[in-house]
Design a protein around this motif. Structure first.
Motif, PDB file in Angstrom:
ATOM      1  N   THR A   1       3.288   9.217   1.717  1.00 19.19           N
ATOM      2  CA  THR A   1       3.609  10.414   0.937  1.00 19.19           C
ATOM      3  C   THR A   1       3.583  10.121  -0.559  1.00 19.19           C
ATOM      4  O   THR A   1       4.212   9.172  -1.029  1.00 19.19           O
ATOM      5  CB  THR A   1       4.995  10.958   1.312  1.00 19.19           C
ATOM      6  OG1 THR A   1       5.035  11.216   2.718  1.00 19.19           O
ATOM      7  CG2 THR A   1       5.305  12.241   0.555  1.00 19.19           C
ATOM      8  N   GLN A   2       2.864  10.946  -1.280  1.00 17.70           N
ATOM      9  CA  GLN A   2       2.861  10.866  -2.747  1.00 17.70           C
ATOM     10  C   GLN A   2       3.945  11.804  -3.263  1.00 17.70           C
ATOM     11  O   GLN A   2       3.912  13.000  -3.006  1.00 17.70           O
ATOM     12  CB  GLN A   2       1.494  11.262  -3.310  1.00 17.70           C
ATOM     13  CG  GLN A   2       1.395  11.096  -4.822  1.00 17.70           C
ATOM     14  CD  GLN A   2       0.005  11.427  -5.342  1.00 17.70           C
ATOM     15  OE1 GLN A   2      -0.934  11.611  -4.571  1.00 17.70           O
ATOM     16  NE2 GLN A   2      -0.124  11.497  -6.657  1.00 17.70           N
ATOM     17  N   PHE A   3       4.909  11.273  -3.979  1.00 18.11           N
ATOM     18  CA  PHE A   3       6.059  12.062  -4.406  1.00 18.11           C
ATOM     19  C   PHE A   3       5.647  13.258  -5.245  1.00 18.11           C
ATOM     20  O   PHE A   3       6.262  14.326  -5.167  1.00 18.11           O
ATOM     21  CB  PHE A   3       7.024  11.179  -5.199  1.00 18.11           C
ATOM     22  CG  PHE A   3       8.348  11.829  -5.500  1.00 18.11           C
ATOM     23  CD1 PHE A   3       9.168  12.273  -4.487  1.00 18.11           C
ATOM     24  CD2 PHE A   3       8.777  11.985  -6.818  1.00 18.11           C
ATOM     25  CE1 PHE A   3      10.396  12.878  -4.760  1.00 18.11           C
ATOM     26  CE2 PHE A   3       9.992  12.582  -7.108  1.00 18.11           C
ATOM     27  CZ  PHE A   3      10.815  13.032  -6.068  1.00 18.11           C
ATOM     28  N   GLU A   4       4.581  13.082  -6.028  1.00  9.26           N
ATOM     29  CA  GLU A   4       4.140  14.140  -6.925  1.00  9.26           C
ATOM     30  C   GLU A   4       3.411  15.263  -6.188  1.00  9.26           C
ATOM     31  O   GLU A   4       3.107  16.292  -6.796  1.00  9.26           O
ATOM     32  CB  GLU A   4       3.213  13.570  -8.001  1.00  9.26           C
ATOM     33  CG  GLU A   4       3.808  12.417  -8.792  1.00  9.26           C
ATOM     34  CD  GLU A   4       3.502  11.054  -8.179  1.00  9.26           C
ATOM     35  OE1 GLU A   4       3.724  10.889  -6.951  1.00  9.26           O
ATOM     36  OE2 GLU A   4       3.038  10.168  -8.903  1.00  9.26           O
ATOM     37  N   LYS A   5       3.135  15.092  -4.907  1.00  8.17           N
ATOM     38  CA  LYS A   5       2.460  16.115  -4.114  1.00  8.17           C
ATOM     39  C   LYS A   5       3.478  16.895  -3.281  1.00  8.17           C
ATOM     40  O   LYS A   5       4.253  17.675  -3.819  1.00  8.17           O
ATOM     41  CB  LYS A   5       1.374  15.471  -3.231  1.00  8.17           C
ATOM     42  CG  LYS A   5       0.206  14.913  -4.036  1.00  8.17           C
ATOM     43  CD  LYS A   5      -0.635  16.021  -4.648  1.00  8.17           C
ATOM     44  CE  LYS A   5      -1.894  15.494  -5.284  1.00  8.17           C
ATOM     45  NZ  LYS A   5      -2.723  16.568  -5.872  1.00  8.17           N
ATOM     46  N   GLU A   6       3.469  16.705  -1.961  1.00  2.00           N
ATOM     47  CA  GLU A   6       4.280  17.534  -1.066  1.00  2.00           C
ATOM     48  C   GLU A   6       5.769  17.595  -1.420  1.00  2.00           C
ATOM     49  O   GLU A   6       6.347  18.698  -1.449  1.00  2.00           O
ATOM     50  CB  GLU A   6       4.104  17.087   0.392  1.00  2.00           C
ATOM     51  CG  GLU A   6       2.751  17.398   0.988  1.00  2.00           C
ATOM     52  CD  GLU A   6       1.729  16.317   0.694  1.00  2.00           C
ATOM     53  OE1 GLU A   6       2.070  15.361  -0.048  1.00  2.00           O
ATOM     54  OE2 GLU A   6       0.585  16.422   1.196  1.00  2.00           O
ATOM     55  N   PRO A   7       6.443  16.463  -1.698  1.00  2.00           N
ATOM     56  CA  PRO A   7       7.881  16.574  -1.975  1.00  2.00           C
ATOM     57  C   PRO A   7       8.206  17.465  -3.172  1.00  2.00           C
ATOM     58  O   PRO A   7       9.043  18.371  -3.061  1.00  2.00           O
ATOM     59  CB  PRO A   7       8.297  15.115  -2.223  1.00  2.00           C
ATOM     60  CG  PRO A   7       7.316  14.316  -1.436  1.00  2.00           C
ATOM     61  CD  PRO A   7       6.020  15.050  -1.589  1.00  2.00           C
TER      62      PRO A   7
ATOM     63  N   GLU B   1       0.799  -1.215   0.000  1.00  2.00           N
ATOM     64  CA  GLU B   1       0.000   0.000   0.000  1.00  2.00           C
ATOM     65  C   GLU B   1       0.838   1.274   0.000  1.00  2.00           C
ATOM     66  O   GLU B   1       0.297   2.376   0.056  1.00  2.00           O
ATOM     67  CB  GLU B   1      -0.925   0.013   1.230  1.00  2.00           C
ATOM     68  CG  GLU B   1      -1.853  -1.190   1.330  1.00  2.00           C
ATOM     69  CD  GLU B   1      -2.864  -1.243   0.197  1.00  2.00           C
ATOM     70  OE1 GLU B   1      -3.191  -0.160  -0.346  1.00  2.00           O
ATOM     71  OE2 GLU B   1      -3.325  -2.352  -0.148  1.00  2.00           O
ATOM     72  N   THR B   2       2.139   1.162  -0.052  1.00  2.00           N
ATOM     73  CA  THR B   2       3.021   2.324   0.019  1.00  2.00           C
ATOM     74  C   THR B   2       2.832   3.232  -1.188  1.00  2.00           C
ATOM     75  O   THR B   2       2.702   2.754  -2.318  1.00  2.00           O
ATOM     76  CB  THR B   2       4.487   1.866   0.099  1.00  2.00           C
ATOM     77  OG1 THR B   2       4.609   0.895   1.139  1.00  2.00           O
ATOM     78  CG2 THR B   2       5.417   3.023   0.390  1.00  2.00           C
ATOM     79  N   ASN B   3       2.814   4.532  -0.949  1.00  2.00           N
ATOM     80  CA  ASN B   3       2.664   5.499  -2.038  1.00  2.00           C
ATOM     81  C   ASN B   3       4.022   5.748  -2.705  1.00  2.00           C
ATOM     82  O   ASN B   3       5.063   5.274  -2.234  1.00  2.00           O
ATOM     83  CB  ASN B   3       2.074   6.802  -1.502  1.00  2.00           C
ATOM     84  CG  ASN B   3       1.140   7.469  -2.496  1.00  2.00           C
ATOM     85  OD1 ASN B   3       1.390   7.440  -3.704  1.00  2.00           O
ATOM     86  ND2 ASN B   3       0.065   8.057  -2.006  1.00  2.00           N
ATOM     87  N   THR B   4       4.007   6.509  -3.790  1.00  2.00           N
ATOM     88  CA  THR B   4       5.225   6.700  -4.587  1.00  2.00           C
ATOM     89  C   THR B   4       6.376   7.294  -3.777  1.00  2.00           C
ATOM     90  O   THR B   4       7.513   6.843  -3.874  1.00  2.00           O
ATOM     91  CB  THR B   4       4.938   7.598  -5.801  1.00  2.00           C
ATOM     92  OG1 THR B   4       4.268   8.792  -5.364  1.00  2.00           O
ATOM     93  CG2 THR B   4       4.055   6.871  -6.809  1.00  2.00           C
ATOM     94  N   GLY B   5       6.076   8.316  -2.972  1.00  2.00           N
ATOM     95  CA  GLY B   5       7.127   8.909  -2.153  1.00  2.00           C
ATOM     96  C   GLY B   5       7.672   7.929  -1.137  1.00  2.00           C
ATOM     97  O   GLY B   5       8.890   7.861  -0.894  1.00  2.00           O
ATOM     98  N   GLY B   6       6.762   7.160  -0.517  1.00  2.00           N
ATOM     99  CA  GLY B   6       7.195   6.160   0.444  1.00  2.00           C
ATOM    100  C   GLY B   6       8.077   5.104  -0.181  1.00  2.00           C
ATOM    101  O   GLY B   6       9.049   4.640   0.434  1.00  2.00           O
ATOM    102  N   ARG B   7       7.760   4.711  -1.408  1.00  2.00           N
ATOM    103  CA  ARG B   7       8.601   3.712  -2.093  1.00  2.00           C
ATOM    104  C   ARG B   7      10.001   4.281  -2.329  1.00  2.00           C
ATOM    105  O   ARG B   7      11.008   3.586  -2.160  1.00  2.00           O
ATOM    106  CB  ARG B   7       7.962   3.293  -3.412  1.00  2.00           C
ATOM    107  CG  ARG B   7       6.651   2.546  -3.249  1.00  2.00           C
ATOM    108  CD  ARG B   7       6.195   1.876  -4.546  1.00  2.00           C
ATOM    109  NE  ARG B   7       4.808   1.440  -4.434  1.00  2.00           N
ATOM    110  CZ  ARG B   7       4.404   0.361  -3.780  1.00  2.00           C
ATOM    111  NH1 ARG B   7       5.304  -0.392  -3.176  1.00  2.00           N
ATOM    112  NH2 ARG B   7       3.128   0.036  -3.736  1.00  2.00           N
ATOM    113  N   ILE B   8      10.060   5.541  -2.753  1.00  2.21           N
ATOM    114  CA  ILE B   8      11.361   6.170  -2.974  1.00  2.21           C
ATOM    115  C   ILE B   8      12.142   6.238  -1.663  1.00  2.21           C
ATOM    116  O   ILE B   8      13.341   5.950  -1.620  1.00  2.21           O
ATOM    117  CB  ILE B   8      11.182   7.573  -3.585  1.00  2.21           C
ATOM    118  CG1 ILE B   8      10.543   7.461  -4.977  1.00  2.21           C
ATOM    119  CG2 ILE B   8      12.516   8.306  -3.673  1.00  2.21           C
ATOM    120  CD1 ILE B   8      10.065   8.777  -5.544  1.00  2.21           C
ATOM    121  N   LYS B   9      11.452   6.619  -0.584  1.00  2.00           N
ATOM    122  CA  LYS B   9      12.102   6.703   0.725  1.00  2.00           C
ATOM    123  C   LYS B   9      12.681   5.355   1.138  1.00  2.00           C
ATOM    124  O   LYS B   9      13.785   5.275   1.697  1.00  2.00           O
ATOM    125  CB  LYS B   9      11.083   7.175   1.761  1.00  2.00           C
ATOM    126  CG  LYS B   9      11.649   7.428   3.154  1.00  2.00           C
ATOM    127  CD  LYS B   9      12.251   8.807   3.267  1.00  2.00           C
ATOM    128  CE  LYS B   9      12.517   9.165   4.723  1.00  2.00           C
ATOM    129  NZ  LYS B   9      13.077  10.535   4.858  1.00  2.00           N
TER     130      LYS B   9
END
Length: 259
Positions: free
Chosen positions: A207-213, A105-113
Motif C-alpha cells: 500500500t502506498q500511503f499517498e494513494k488509497e489511505p 520492497e515495502t511501500n510507504t503505507g506498508g512501512r507505516i503499518k
C-alpha cells in the motif's frame, strides 16, 4: 508524543549519493538530513522517534550508534588496550530512537503499518518523510489537529517551482519571475499528525500511503490540511541537495531553529 520517520526508500533520483547510503543519510552541513529533521522536532520538545528502515538500514543503525558513542570523550591506553568513556563537555541529545526494519520492497503505507506496534498504541502521533525540511510551526500544527478532531492532518505546502515563471501577451513576455513558490498550488508536504485509527486504512506492505489511505481518509471527511506558506524543501535530486547545502552554508537555513 511519538514521531515516525520513513527512511527506507531507494532514493533513485539521488543515485550519485544513494549508491552506498540511504537517502536520509545524505549530508547537509556534514550531518545527515535525518539529523536535521530530528533536531527540528527536538526544538519543539518532540524527541521520541521511531524510524522505518529499508534500503541500507544498517547504515542508519551504524550512524546512530556512532553518533551516540562518539559524542563522548575517550581515553585509550595502548599499553593494555583499555578504553574509558567520559561524559562529553557538551550536552548530549535527549532523544529516544527506535530503528525498525520494515522490509526492502515495502511501500510507504506498508512501512507505516509495520510501525503500528511501536507508535500506534498511545494515541496521537506525528509522522514525516526522512528527506525533507521545513520551518513548520509544529506547536501550531498540533493545535490545529486537536482542534478539528479528525483522524489525519497533513501539512500542505507550495512547492518551489523548477523553472522561471513567464506571463505572456502574445509573444511578448510581460512578467518573468525566477522560481516563484506561490503559484504552484498546494501539495502534500508530509509533517503529518495522525490518530491510530489511520492504520485501519492501510491494507499491507504494497500500500502506498499517498494513494488509497489518504484518498479514503479524504472521502470519509477525516483528512485535514494545515496550510504552511513558509519554507519547505524536499531532497529528491542533487540539485535539491546543493540548494539545501547553500542555505546551510549561508548561515540562514530556515529550518535551523536550534541553538
Amino acid at each position: 508524543m511519538k514521531i515516525g520517520i520513513l527512511a527506507g526508500g531507494l532514493g533513485t533520483r539521488l543515485a550519485e549519493e544513494t549508491a552506498i547510503k540511504p537517502k536520509p543519510m545524505v549530508e547537509i552541513g556534514n550531518q545527515p538530513i535525518m539529523w536535521h529533521i530530528m533536531k527540528y522536532y527536538a526544538h519543539f520538545h518532540l524527541t521520541d522517534f521511531t524510524v522505518a528502515l529499508g534500503y541500507r538500514g544498517e547504515y542508519i543503525k551504524r550512524w546512530l550508534v556512532d553518533y551516540a558513542s562518539l559524542a563522548a570523550n575517550v581515553s585509550v591506553s595502548l599499553r593494555d588496550g583499555k578504553v574509558q568513556w567520559h561524559e562529553p563537555e557538551t550536552e548530549r541529545e535527549d532523544w529516544n530512537v527506535s530503528l525498525v526494519e520494515t522490509g526492502l520492497e515495502t511501500n510507504t503505507g506498508g512501512r507505516i503499518k509495520r510501525l503500528q506496534p511501536w507508535i500506534g498504541t498511545e494515541g496521537t502521533f506525528m509522522l514525516t518523510w526522512g528527506d525533507g525540511v521545513a520551518d513548520v510551526d509544529l506547536d501550531a500544527l498540533l493545535a490545529f489537529h486537536k482542534s478539528h478532531g479528525k483522524l489525519a492532518t497533513l501539512t500542505a505546502v507550495r512547492p518551489p517551482a523548477r523553472f522561471g515563471h513567464i506571463e505572456m501577451d502574445g509573444d511578448r513576455i510581460t512578467e518573468f519571475s525566477e522560481k516563484p513558490q506561490t503559484g504552484e498550488g498546494w501539495i502534500n508536504g508530509a509533517f503529518f499528525v495522525l490518530e491510530p485509527e489511520i492504520f485501519d486504512y492501510i491494507e499491507g506492505d504494497s500500500t502506498q500511503f499517498e494513494k488509497e489511505p489518504l484518498e479514503e481518509l479524504a472521502k470519509d471527511g477525516q483528512l485535514m490540511a494545515y496550510k504552511h506558506s513558509g519554507f519547505w524543501q524536499c531532497m529528491d535530486t542533487i540539485r535539491d541537495r546543493k540548494l539545501l547545502q547553500t542555505l546551510w552554508d549561508s548561515g540562514s537555513a530556515p529550518w535551523k531553529v536550534w541553538d
